[in-house]
Motif scaffolding. Sequence first.
Motif, PDB file in Angstrom:
ATOM      1  N   GLN A  31      10.871  -1.042  29.105  1.00  0.00           N
ATOM      2  CA  GLN A  31      10.820  -2.352  28.450  1.00  0.00           C
ATOM      3  C   GLN A  31       9.873  -2.355  27.249  1.00  0.00           C
ATOM      4  OE1 GLN A  31       9.881  -4.825  31.825  1.00  0.00           O
ATOM      5  NE2 GLN A  31      12.039  -5.312  32.178  1.00  0.00           N
ATOM      6  N   ASN A  32       9.020  -1.334  27.161  1.00  0.00           N
ATOM      7  CA  ASN A  32       8.129  -1.184  26.021  1.00  0.00           C
ATOM      8  C   ASN A  32       8.607  -0.074  25.078  1.00  0.00           C
ATOM      9  OD1 ASN A  32       5.496  -2.923  26.249  1.00  0.00           O
ATOM     10  ND2 ASN A  32       6.085  -2.377  28.326  1.00  0.00           N
ATOM     11  N   ASP A  33       9.882   0.239  25.148  1.00  0.00           N
ATOM     12  CA  ASP A  33      10.547   1.197  24.251  1.00  0.00           C
ATOM     13  C   ASP A  33      10.094   2.638  24.391  1.00  0.00           C
ATOM     14  OD1 ASP A  33      12.377  -0.574  23.127  1.00  0.00           O
ATOM     15  OD2 ASP A  33      10.965  -1.240  21.603  1.00  0.00           O
ATOM     16  N   TYR A  34       9.790   3.070  25.603  1.00  0.00           N
ATOM     17  CA  TYR A  34       9.514   4.473  25.864  1.00  0.00           C
ATOM     18  C   TYR A  34      10.678   5.051  26.663  1.00  0.00           C
ATOM     19  CZ  TYR A  34       4.735   3.249  24.591  1.00  0.00           C
ATOM     20  OH  TYR A  34       3.632   2.794  23.922  1.00  0.00           O
ATOM     21  N   ALA A  35      11.072   6.275  26.323  1.00  0.00           N
ATOM     22  CA  ALA A  35      12.047   7.003  27.136  1.00  0.00           C
ATOM     23  C   ALA A  35      11.265   7.657  28.274  1.00  0.00           C
ATOM     24  CB  ALA A  35      12.752   8.055  26.293  1.00  0.00           C
ATOM     25  N   VAL A  36      11.771   7.548  29.486  1.00  0.00           N
ATOM     26  CA  VAL A  36      11.015   7.981  30.655  1.00  0.00           C
ATOM     27  C   VAL A  36      11.787   9.016  31.461  1.00  0.00           C
ATOM     28  CG1 VAL A  36       9.864   7.218  32.775  1.00  0.00           C
ATOM     29  CG2 VAL A  36       9.922   5.704  30.774  1.00  0.00           C
TER      30      VAL A  36
END
Length: 127
Positions: A31-36
Amino acid sequence: MKVIYLSGPITKGNRNQHFYRSCELQRALMQNDYAVINPMLSIVMPSAWQPDMPHELWLKMDLEIISRCDMVIRMPGESVGADEEIARAVLLGLPVVMIDEDEAEDAEGIADTVRQVFQLREKEAAA
């Protein structure tokens, strides 16, 4: 987009708790624009526990994936594999965010810490 690897116990301790925490953190980071990359998701892979999928194979793959990430987050709990993942991240010069037991349920707070670490690194690189 920054890529973050979640490192933590999978086979030791409370698997349900580890799975839940990692999924909640993955959600907050996405939701904070990081790919996980969340290896705890392998818990639900039917063939994950077969003899032809030994721990060494998983770790070999995970260490390669870490070399392509921008950060590693270490979830709390005992894990020989996660300790090796952190050692690899440090060797590669990647930032590592260590999460203690008191912080583990605060996915939003961890996501905020991640943002701050990346901002600090960007300032240092620009200086």
